[in-house]
Design a protein around this motif. Structure first.
Motif, PDB file in Angstrom:
ATOM      1  N   LEU A 112       0.857  -1.182   0.000  1.00 58.68           N
ATOM      2  CA  LEU A 112       0.000   0.000   0.000  1.00 58.68           C
ATOM      3  C   LEU A 112       0.898   1.239   0.000  1.00 58.68           C
ATOM      4  CD1 LEU A 112      -2.829   1.223   0.154  1.00 58.68           C
ATOM      5  CD2 LEU A 112      -2.632   1.142   2.656  1.00 58.68           C
ATOM      6  N   ARG A 113       0.855   1.971  -1.105  1.00 58.83           N
ATOM      7  CA  ARG A 113       1.679   3.180  -1.244  1.00 58.83           C
ATOM      8  C   ARG A 113       0.761   4.363  -1.542  1.00 58.83           C
ATOM      9  NH1 ARG A 113       6.513   1.605  -5.280  1.00 58.83           N
ATOM     10  NH2 ARG A 113       6.992   3.802  -4.914  1.00 58.83           N
ATOM     11  N   LEU A 114       0.576   5.200  -0.523  1.00 62.13           N
ATOM     12  CA  LEU A 114      -0.288   6.364  -0.626  1.00 62.13           C
ATOM     13  C   LEU A 114       0.490   7.654  -0.340  1.00 62.13           C
ATOM     14  CD1 LEU A 114      -3.367   4.951   1.340  1.00 62.13           C
ATOM     15  CD2 LEU A 114      -2.954   4.881  -1.125  1.00 62.13           C
ATOM     16  N   ASN A 115       1.787   7.602  -0.467  1.00 62.37           N
ATOM     17  CA  ASN A 115       2.628   8.757  -0.141  1.00 62.37           C
ATOM     18  C   ASN A 115       2.449   9.886  -1.147  1.00 62.37           C
ATOM     19  OD1 ASN A 115       4.039   6.592  -1.753  1.00 62.37           O
ATOM     20  ND2 ASN A 115       5.477   8.284  -2.101  1.00 62.37           N
ATOM     21  N   GLY A 116       2.751  11.096  -0.683  1.00 56.90           N
ATOM     22  CA  GLY A 116       2.706  12.257  -1.565  1.00 56.90           C
ATOM     23  C   GLY A 116       1.308  12.686  -1.933  1.00 56.90           C
ATOM     24  N   ASN A 117       0.379  12.603  -0.972  1.00 56.51           N
ATOM     25  CA  ASN A 117      -0.992  13.050  -1.200  1.00 56.51           C
ATOM     26  C   ASN A 117      -1.382  14.071  -0.137  1.00 56.51           C
ATOM     27  OD1 ASN A 117      -2.453  11.546  -3.514  1.00 56.51           O
ATOM     28  ND2 ASN A 117      -1.280   9.913  -2.511  1.00 56.51           N
ATOM     29  N   ARG A 118      -2.677  14.213   0.085  1.00 54.06           N
ATOM     30  CA  ARG A 118      -3.165  15.190   1.057  1.00 54.06           C
ATOM     31  C   ARG A 118      -4.051  14.545   2.115  1.00 54.06           C
ATOM     32  NH1 ARG A 118      -4.861  19.979  -3.300  1.00 54.06           N
ATOM     33  NH2 ARG A 118      -2.743  20.343  -4.086  1.00 54.06           N
ATOM     34  N   PHE A 119      -3.793  13.286   2.395  1.00 54.76           N
ATOM     35  CA  PHE A 119      -4.546  12.603   3.440  1.00 54.76           C
ATOM     36  C   PHE A 119      -4.250  13.264   4.793  1.00 54.76           C
ATOM     37  CE2 PHE A 119      -4.061   9.155   0.234  1.00 54.76           C
ATOM     38  CZ  PHE A 119      -5.407   8.930   0.003  1.00 54.76           C
ATOM     39  N   SER A 120      -5.264  13.332   5.639  1.00 53.27           N
ATOM     40  CA  SER A 120      -5.095  14.030   6.905  1.00 53.27           C
ATOM     41  C   SER A 120      -5.899  13.336   7.998  1.00 53.27           C
ATOM     42  CB  SER A 120      -5.546  15.492   6.769  1.00 53.27           C
ATOM     43  OG  SER A 120      -6.913  15.555   6.390  1.00 53.27           O
ATOM     44  N   GLY A 121      -5.735  13.872   9.205  1.00 48.76           N
ATOM     45  CA  GLY A 121      -6.507  13.375  10.330  1.00 48.76           C
ATOM     46  C   GLY A 121      -5.865  12.210  11.045  1.00 48.76           C
ATOM     47  N   LYS A 122      -6.538  11.785  12.114  1.00 45.51           N
ATOM     48  CA  LYS A 122      -6.096  10.627  12.882  1.00 45.51           C
ATOM     49  C   LYS A 122      -6.807   9.387  12.363  1.00 45.51           C
ATOM     50  CE  LYS A 122      -5.502  13.473  17.002  1.00 45.51           C
ATOM     51  NZ  LYS A 122      -5.862  13.671  18.425  1.00 45.51           N
ATOM     52  N   ASN A 123      -6.080   8.289  12.272  1.00 46.15           N
ATOM     53  CA  ASN A 123      -6.671   7.081  11.694  1.00 46.15           C
ATOM     54  C   ASN A 123      -6.625   5.937  12.682  1.00 46.15           C
ATOM     55  OD1 ASN A 123      -6.641   4.470   9.954  1.00 46.15           O
ATOM     56  ND2 ASN A 123      -7.405   6.083   8.595  1.00 46.15           N
ATOM     57  N   SER A 124      -7.750   5.300  12.863  1.00 44.68           N
ATOM     58  CA  SER A 124      -7.826   4.143  13.767  1.00 44.68           C
ATOM     59  C   SER A 124      -8.292   2.889  13.063  1.00 44.68           C
ATOM     60  CB  SER A 124      -8.774   4.470  14.928  1.00 44.68           C
ATOM     61  OG  SER A 124     -10.074   4.774  14.425  1.00 44.68           O
ATOM     62  N   VAL A 125      -8.508   2.995  11.734  1.00 47.93           N
ATOM     63  CA  VAL A 125      -8.975   1.838  10.982  1.00 47.93           C
ATOM     64  C   VAL A 125      -7.852   0.809  10.887  1.00 47.93           C
ATOM     65  CG1 VAL A 125      -9.871   1.031   8.776  1.00 47.93           C
ATOM     66  CG2 VAL A 125     -10.584   3.266   9.679  1.00 47.93           C
ATOM     67  N   SER A 138       4.154   8.307   3.571  1.00 48.76           N
ATOM     68  CA  SER A 138       4.942   9.517   3.806  1.00 48.76           C
ATOM     69  C   SER A 138       4.354  10.708   3.062  1.00 48.76           C
ATOM     70  CB  SER A 138       6.390   9.290   3.353  1.00 48.76           C
ATOM     71  OG  SER A 138       6.997   8.234   4.051  1.00 48.76           O
ATOM     72  N   ASP A 139       4.770  11.898   3.505  1.00 49.79           N
ATOM     73  CA  ASP A 139       4.428  13.151   2.816  1.00 49.79           C
ATOM     74  C   ASP A 139       2.928  13.355   2.704  1.00 49.79           C
ATOM     75  OD1 ASP A 139       7.212  13.764   2.247  1.00 49.79           O
ATOM     76  OD2 ASP A 139       7.129  12.164   0.769  1.00 49.79           O
ATOM     77  N   ASN A 140       2.261  13.265   3.849  1.00 51.80           N
ATOM     78  CA  ASN A 140       0.843  13.592   3.936  1.00 51.80           C
ATOM     79  C   ASN A 140       0.652  14.533   5.126  1.00 51.80           C
ATOM     80  OD1 ASN A 140      -0.981  12.036   1.925  1.00 51.80           O
ATOM     81  ND2 ASN A 140       0.496  10.471   2.567  1.00 51.80           N
ATOM     82  N   TYR A 141      -0.560  14.621   5.635  1.00 53.78           N
ATOM     83  CA  TYR A 141      -0.850  15.508   6.760  1.00 53.78           C
ATOM     84  C   TYR A 141      -1.476  14.727   7.909  1.00 53.78           C
ATOM     85  CZ  TYR A 141      -0.203  19.014   3.115  1.00 53.78           C
ATOM     86  OH  TYR A 141       0.315  19.772   2.078  1.00 53.78           O
ATOM     87  N   LEU A 142      -0.996  13.522   8.109  1.00 56.18           N
ATOM     88  CA  LEU A 142      -1.539  12.644   9.136  1.00 56.18           C
ATOM     89  C   LEU A 142      -1.076  13.078  10.520  1.00 56.18           C
ATOM     90  CD1 LEU A 142      -0.902   9.309   7.231  1.00 56.18           C
ATOM     91  CD2 LEU A 142      -3.024  10.623   7.329  1.00 56.18           C
ATOM     92  N   SER A 143      -1.915  12.870  11.528  1.00 58.42           N
ATOM     93  CA  SER A 143      -1.595  13.307  12.886  1.00 58.42           C
ATOM     94  C   SER A 143      -1.950  12.209  13.878  1.00 58.42           C
ATOM     95  CB  SER A 143      -2.348  14.603  13.207  1.00 58.42           C
ATOM     96  OG  SER A 143      -3.747  14.410  13.069  1.00 58.42           O
TER      97      SER A 143
END
Length: 513
Positions: A112-125, A138-143
């Protein structure tokens, strides 16, 4: 493209073309290609969202839509319908929302390669139902904290989560309860991770090759157990808040190619036993070739006073040590001269003392040598001119003395900035000359007196006139300021005038008569 005639098509590769626009075809593209197992549309100019009808491709195992301009969220019908998906690569787009779909049926997903996008927020899935081997977000806005369920995926070999806003310190706790048995690459740099780095980091597999925890807020000492990571080639712990001495256990890592501990609070002496080689020298047959699991990742390292990213075949030739911007003391170990394959050595901005080892002249491949901003003393070894590969050299701002190295070979290219801040250094390119200053010649007395002797008459006349005028002005100023002296002065002038007048009448005029 007449999709009606391609319902049995199993593989479609449209990558690296100039295709543009939206992907949708009558909103039912998935129905026209139901037998696809591999779809590659990377490297184009597609825009818009990922078609929801892609979820009708029940046999799809490989999907690469990286390096486009796709936007929006990952459709739920796509994440639920493609239950055979094994490799999903959506990097370098403009996708946003929650990085892991709240509902998915990716039970066979390995990459699963989702780097270099604008995904954000906290993830618990949780992705626990997937045999995930390679993860790059990498290179997203995850917190928030790094998802704890990752620690239970023992198949995980690549975990790349750099340049986000992750915080906390579960890397030293809940993230690694059962260890990553097959972990090869771990990149968590440029986040907000903090706290001490405990021995839990050593629970990663003995196959770990790349460990990048740089640009975080880790504190405490570098754990001694790091010596257990025997296959480690790249250790990047720079720009944190580590303190204490550099553990000598690092000397047991015999396959290190790059070690960067710069910009911390490390103290003590530099271990003389550090061993740095290049991957090319180690002839590591087991180093994984770039693929979906092991992407061709760049490794950032400062050399020649600039920050570079090394990747691919160039990375295999690169090796270096960066211990700059700490508070290291003592002398530079003579043994560093034995690292014959090293290409960059940076010990600047420390408190190192003593002479520059002459053994550094044996670093035949070194391209960057920075010893500036220390307390080094003595002369610069003239043998350093034998470093034919040297492109950057600085010993500025130390207490060095003597002559600069001869301006030959590579040293002919180094300017004054390489040596400045050493007041007792001399020689080119500095303005201080190493030659003794010749005494000024004494002028002989002229034999003839017709030219005014040894006195400059012009200067004499000027100085005399100036002095005379100054005296008159001073007298006038005093008489103007003090009325008593002014009256006394004029009385004295009057008495002198009267005396002279009667003297003339009594003596000179009587004789004439």
């Amino acid at each position: 493209m007449p999709f009606q005639s391609h319902k049995n098509l199993s593989s479609l590769d449209l990558s690296d073309n100039l295709l543009h626009g939206y992907i949708e075809y009558d909103q039912e593209i998935g129905l026209y290609l139901p037998s696809l197992t591999s779809l590659d549309i990377s490297g184009n100019f597609f825009i818009g969202g990922i078609p929801s009808s892609f979820g009708d491709m029940k046999s799809l195992q490989f999907f690469d839509a990286s390096n486009n301009g796709l936007s929006g969220e990952i459709p739920e019908h796509f994440s639920m319908g493609c239950d055979s998906l094994m490799d999903l690569i959506l990097s370098n787009n403009h996708l946003e929302g929650q990085i892991f779909p709240s509902k998915h049926n990716w039970k066979d997903l390995g990459t699963l390669r989702l780097n270099g996008n604008r995904f954000s927020g906290k993830n618990s899935v949780s992705m626990l139902n997937s045999p995930l081997g390679g993860l790059n977000i990498s290179d997203n806005y995850l917190s928030g904290t790094i998802p704890g369920w990752l620690g239970n995926i023992t198949e995980l070999e690549t975990m790349l989560m750099a340049n986000n806003n992750f915080e906390g310190n579960n890397i030293s706790g809940s993230l690694m309860p059962c260890s990553f048995t097959w972990m090869v690459q771990m990149h968590l740099s440029r986040n907000k991770l903090e706290g001490p780095l405990t021995n839990a980091i050593c629970n990663t597999s003995g196959f770990l090759i790349e460990l990048d925890l740089s640009e975080n807020y880790f504190t405490g000492k570098i754990p001694d157990c790091i010596s257990k990571l025997g296959e480690l080639s790249f250790l990047l712990l720079n720009k944190n808040k580590f303190e204490g001495e550099i553990p000598t256990q690092l000397c047991k890592l015999t396959k290190l190619g790059i070690i960067d501990l710069s910009h911390n609070n490390l103290s003590g002496r530099i271990p003389a036993c550090l061993n740095i080689i290049s991957l090319e020298e180690s002839s590591r047959d087991e180093f994984p070739a770039p693929n979906a699991y092991y992407p061709n990742l760049p490794v950032g390292f400062t050399t020649k006073s600039l920050f570079y990213f090394y990747e691919g075949s160039i990375l295999s030739y690169m090796s270096g040590i960066d211990l700059s911007s700490n508070t290291l003391t003592g002398e530079i170990p003579q043994e560093i001269g034995n690292l014959s394959r090293i290409r960059a050595l940076n010990l600047s901005f420390n408190k190192l003392s003593g002479p520059i080892p002459t053994t550094l002249s044996k670093l035949g491949l070194v391209e960057s040598l920075d010893l500036s901003y220390n307390n080094l003393t003595g002369e610069i070894p003239p043998q350093l001119v034998d470093l034919y590969s040297l492109a950057y050299f600085s010993v500025a701002h130390n207490n060095l003395s003597g002559k600069t190295p001869a301006r030959i070979r590579q040293f002919a290219t180094f300017e004054e900035s390489s040596y400045e801040g050493n007041p007792f250094l001399c020689g080119e390119p500095l303005s201080n000359s190493c030659l003794p200053t010749a005494p000024e010649p004494v002028s002989k007395m002229p034999n003839s007196t017709t030219d005014g002797g040894f006195i400059d008459m012009e200067v004499f006349y000027v100085s005399f006139s100036t002095s005379y005028i100054v005296v008159l002005l001073c007298v006038a100023a005093v008489l103007y300021i003090n009325p008593y002296w002014r009256r006394a002065w004029f009385y004295y002038i009057e008495m002198s005038y009267t005396s002279c007048y009667y003297f003339v009448l009594d003596h000179l005029l009587k004789k004439l008569c």
